[in-house]
Motif scaffolding. Structure first.
Motif, PDB file in Angstrom:
ATOM      1  N   GLY A  99       0.817  -1.209   0.000  1.00  0.00           N
ATOM      2  CA  GLY A  99       0.000   0.000   0.000  1.00  0.00           C
ATOM      3  C   GLY A  99       0.846   1.252   0.000  1.00  0.00           C
ATOM      4  O   GLY A  99       0.532   2.242  -0.677  1.00  0.00           O
ATOM      5  N   THR A 100       1.939   1.242   0.766  1.00  0.00           N
ATOM      6  CA  THR A 100       2.844   2.387   0.798  1.00  0.00           C
ATOM      7  C   THR A 100       3.470   2.628  -0.571  1.00  0.00           C
ATOM      8  O   THR A 100       3.577   3.770  -1.039  1.00  0.00           O
ATOM      9  CB  THR A 100       3.939   2.168   1.846  1.00  0.00           C
ATOM     10  OG1 THR A 100       3.339   1.957   3.130  1.00  0.00           O
ATOM     11  CG2 THR A 100       4.860   3.378   1.933  1.00  0.00           C
ATOM     12  N   ILE A 101       3.883   1.554  -1.239  1.00  0.00           N
ATOM     13  CA  ILE A 101       4.490   1.682  -2.565  1.00  0.00           C
ATOM     14  C   ILE A 101       3.472   2.188  -3.578  1.00  0.00           C
ATOM     15  O   ILE A 101       3.748   3.098  -4.373  1.00  0.00           O
ATOM     16  CB  ILE A 101       5.086   0.339  -3.021  1.00  0.00           C
ATOM     17  CG1 ILE A 101       6.249  -0.067  -2.104  1.00  0.00           C
ATOM     18  CG2 ILE A 101       5.567   0.418  -4.464  1.00  0.00           C
ATOM     19  CD1 ILE A 101       6.771  -1.464  -2.360  1.00  0.00           C
ATOM     20  N   LEU A 102       2.271   1.610  -3.564  1.00  0.00           N
ATOM     21  CA  LEU A 102       1.238   2.042  -4.500  1.00  0.00           C
ATOM     22  C   LEU A 102       0.876   3.501  -4.286  1.00  0.00           C
ATOM     23  O   LEU A 102       0.711   4.265  -5.251  1.00  0.00           O
ATOM     24  CB  LEU A 102      -0.010   1.166  -4.342  1.00  0.00           C
ATOM     25  CG  LEU A 102       0.076  -0.271  -4.856  1.00  0.00           C
ATOM     26  CD1 LEU A 102      -1.166  -1.057  -4.460  1.00  0.00           C
ATOM     27  CD2 LEU A 102       0.252  -0.293  -6.368  1.00  0.00           C
ATOM     28  N   LEU A 103       0.768   3.905  -3.025  1.00  0.00           N
ATOM     29  CA  LEU A 103       0.421   5.291  -2.730  1.00  0.00           C
ATOM     30  C   LEU A 103       1.542   6.231  -3.138  1.00  0.00           C
ATOM     31  O   LEU A 103       1.306   7.306  -3.691  1.00  0.00           O
ATOM     32  CB  LEU A 103       0.107   5.451  -1.243  1.00  0.00           C
ATOM     33  CG  LEU A 103      -0.487   6.803  -0.819  1.00  0.00           C
ATOM     34  CD1 LEU A 103      -1.847   7.004  -1.481  1.00  0.00           C
ATOM     35  CD2 LEU A 103      -0.613   6.879   0.693  1.00  0.00           C
ATOM     36  N   SER A 104       2.780   5.828  -2.876  1.00  0.00           N
ATOM     37  CA  SER A 104       3.924   6.660  -3.246  1.00  0.00           C
ATOM     38  C   SER A 104       4.005   6.836  -4.755  1.00  0.00           C
ATOM     39  O   SER A 104       4.282   7.933  -5.258  1.00  0.00           O
ATOM     40  CB  SER A 104       5.215   6.023  -2.722  1.00  0.00           C
ATOM     41  OG  SER A 104       6.340   6.787  -3.087  1.00  0.00           O
ATOM     42  N   ASN A 105       3.758   5.759  -5.504  1.00  0.00           N
ATOM     43  CA  ASN A 105       3.796   5.848  -6.961  1.00  0.00           C
ATOM     44  C   ASN A 105       2.678   6.707  -7.522  1.00  0.00           C
ATOM     45  O   ASN A 105       2.800   7.262  -8.621  1.00  0.00           O
ATOM     46  CB  ASN A 105       3.718   4.453  -7.580  1.00  0.00           C
ATOM     47  CG  ASN A 105       4.967   3.636  -7.316  1.00  0.00           C
ATOM     48  OD1 ASN A 105       6.017   4.166  -6.992  1.00  0.00           O
ATOM     49  ND2 ASN A 105       4.835   2.326  -7.433  1.00  0.00           N
ATOM     50  N   ALA A 106       1.563   6.812  -6.774  1.00  0.00           N
ATOM     51  CA  ALA A 106       0.397   7.541  -7.274  1.00  0.00           C
ATOM     52  C   ALA A 106       0.375   8.999  -6.840  1.00  0.00           C
ATOM     53  O   ALA A 106      -0.535   9.739  -7.229  1.00  0.00           O
ATOM     54  CB  ALA A 106      -0.890   6.851  -6.803  1.00  0.00           C
ATOM     55  N   MET A 107       1.349   9.426  -6.029  1.00  0.00           N
ATOM     56  CA  MET A 107       1.378  10.794  -5.528  1.00  0.00           C
ATOM     57  C   MET A 107       2.487  11.580  -6.192  1.00  0.00           C
ATOM     58  O   MET A 107       3.465  11.020  -6.696  1.00  0.00           O
ATOM     59  CB  MET A 107       1.553  10.807  -4.002  1.00  0.00           C
ATOM     60  CG  MET A 107       0.394  10.176  -3.251  1.00  0.00           C
ATOM     61  SD  MET A 107       0.639  10.148  -1.462  1.00  0.00           S
ATOM     62  CE  MET A 107       0.528  11.905  -1.087  1.00  0.00           C
ATOM     63  N   ALA A 108       2.342  12.896  -6.176  1.00  0.00           N
ATOM     64  CA  ALA A 108       3.377  13.763  -6.721  1.00  0.00           C
ATOM     65  C   ALA A 108       4.661  13.620  -5.907  1.00  0.00           C
ATOM     66  O   ALA A 108       4.633  13.235  -4.732  1.00  0.00           O
ATOM     67  CB  ALA A 108       2.900  15.210  -6.711  1.00  0.00           C
ATOM     68  N   LYS A 109       5.798  13.942  -6.526  1.00  0.00           N
ATOM     69  CA  LYS A 109       7.086  13.745  -5.874  1.00  0.00           C
ATOM     70  C   LYS A 109       7.193  14.510  -4.562  1.00  0.00           C
ATOM     71  O   LYS A 109       7.759  14.016  -3.593  1.00  0.00           O
ATOM     72  CB  LYS A 109       8.215  14.164  -6.820  1.00  0.00           C
ATOM     73  CG  LYS A 109       8.396  13.229  -8.005  1.00  0.00           C
ATOM     74  CD  LYS A 109       9.580  13.654  -8.864  1.00  0.00           C
ATOM     75  CE  LYS A 109       9.785  12.684 -10.025  1.00  0.00           C
ATOM     76  NZ  LYS A 109      10.934  13.078 -10.870  1.00  0.00           N
ATOM     77  N   GLU A 110       6.651  15.726  -4.524  1.00  0.00           N
ATOM     78  CA  GLU A 110       6.781  16.527  -3.305  1.00  0.00           C
ATOM     79  C   GLU A 110       5.937  16.000  -2.157  1.00  0.00           C
ATOM     80  O   GLU A 110       6.103  16.417  -1.011  1.00  0.00           O
ATOM     81  CB  GLU A 110       6.387  17.983  -3.584  1.00  0.00           C
ATOM     82  CG  GLU A 110       4.943  18.188  -4.011  1.00  0.00           C
ATOM     83  CD  GLU A 110       4.762  18.119  -5.527  1.00  0.00           C
ATOM     84  OE1 GLU A 110       3.733  18.626  -6.022  1.00  0.00           O
ATOM     85  OE2 GLU A 110       5.649  17.548  -6.189  1.00  0.00           O
ATOM     86  N   HIS A 111       5.021  15.047  -2.438  1.00  0.00           N
ATOM     87  CA  HIS A 111       4.151  14.503  -1.397  1.00  0.00           C
ATOM     88  C   HIS A 111       4.451  13.048  -1.066  1.00  0.00           C
ATOM     89  O   HIS A 111       3.780  12.454  -0.218  1.00  0.00           O
ATOM     90  CB  HIS A 111       2.682  14.623  -1.822  1.00  0.00           C
ATOM     91  CG  HIS A 111       2.221  16.032  -1.987  1.00  0.00           C
ATOM     92  ND1 HIS A 111       1.368  16.423  -3.009  1.00  0.00           N
ATOM     93  CD2 HIS A 111       2.500  17.157  -1.278  1.00  0.00           C
ATOM     94  CE1 HIS A 111       1.130  17.716  -2.912  1.00  0.00           C
ATOM     95  NE2 HIS A 111       1.809  18.178  -1.876  1.00  0.00           N
TER      96      HIS A 111
END
Length: 285
Positions: free
Chosen positions: A202-214
């Motif tokens: 979930g952390t990886i999926l969320l990180s990939n789906a968010m802008a770099k600054e977030h």
């Protein structure tokens, strides 16, 4: 762990704190809304929904949460939660996590209720029946990093949601007088798959789906959703148990709560399947 943290974690770089950009309005509305919403859902199973202050508190909590989203999207200079930066995939990833961990809280709470109230197990015996997670949990947790490098994250998330679903399914209609080793044991063995594979995926999926600054807040956002969804899931399950028990008895009240958990798991599986489908269209998950 505290001593190792002092040795391993680098010291933060000193920087000036600008209090003028802190989102005080978002903090007040967000925290107050979450507290009132949580209180209403967890108090309702105790006193019943016919108490006037339950729907009133729930309504105030919902309005505060709506105000929080509005402030984060339109007025916050430095939003606590980057609502504007959350893509559809990020929202779905958080929904998947929320569904799985809500069911996990229901599974665990009512497992102890079931084995103690209806199978006559003592508190120590009930704890001993959960003890296999000390072995399987460590094994699944240690394998998560290796699997994340070998397979697409979406497949790992799907396996995690299936772990939640199968673990709950084994208990939903388990006979009271059936031996522990037939279904209850395997439910305890399987459930750590969902617990230990869903958080990193979930952390990886969320990180990939968010802008770099977030992306830096992705893990903390997942952790917040995990803990809050456990509480909310138990509150809703408590209401189900209360009213089903009144009509069909306490045993079916517990089964009703587990059926609710199965429904949540089914939602999680459906969202995970969506991630698998879109991952096939991309070179990486």
């Amino acid at each position: 762990m505290a001593v190792l943290s002092l040795m391993v974690i680098p010291a933060p770089v000193p920087r000036a704190v600008n209090n003028s950009t802190f989102d005080f309005a978002g903090a007040c509305t967000g925290v107050s809304g979450l507290v009132l919403f949580n209180f209403a859902l967890n108090q309702a199973p105790v006193v019943g929904w016919n108490k006037t202050y339950i729907p009133f508190t729930l309504g105030i909590g919902v309005m505060l949460l709506i105000a929080f989203v509005y402030l984060e999207m339109n007025h916050a200079k430095q939003a606590l939660v980057p609502v504007r930066g959350l893509s559809k995939e990020a929202v779905l990833a958080l929904s998947c996590i929320a569904a799985g961990w809500s069911s996990h809280g229901i599974w665990l709470f009512y497992l102890f209720q079931f084995v103690q109230r209806f199978r006559g197990s003592s508190a120590i015996a009930a704890a001993a029946q959960i003890s296999p997670v000390a072995i399987t949990g460590v094994g699944f947790a240690m394998s998560a990093g290796w699997l994340a490098r070998k397979f697409k994250t979406s497949y790992l998330m799907l396996c995690a949601m299936l772990g939640f679903f199968i673990g709950t399914l084994f208990l939903a209609f388990v006979p009271v007088h059936q031996t522990y080793w037939v279904l209850t044991f395997w439910s305890v063995v399987v459930m750590p798959i969902g617990m230990n594979w869903s958080f990193p995926s979930g952390t990886i999926l969320l990180s990939n789906a968010m802008a770099k600054e977030h992306q830096g807040i992705s893990a903390s956002l997942v952790s917040t959703v995990v803990n809050y969804s456990i509480s909310i899931g138990l509150g809703i399950a408590g209401t189900v148990e209360r009213y089903v028990s009144q009509k069909h008895g306490p045993l079916w009240g517990i089964r009703g709560a587990w059926c609710l958990a199965l429904g949540l798991d089914a939602i999680g599986v459906g969202i995970a399947v969506y991630f698998v489908v879109i991952s096939r269209r991309k070179p990486s998950s």
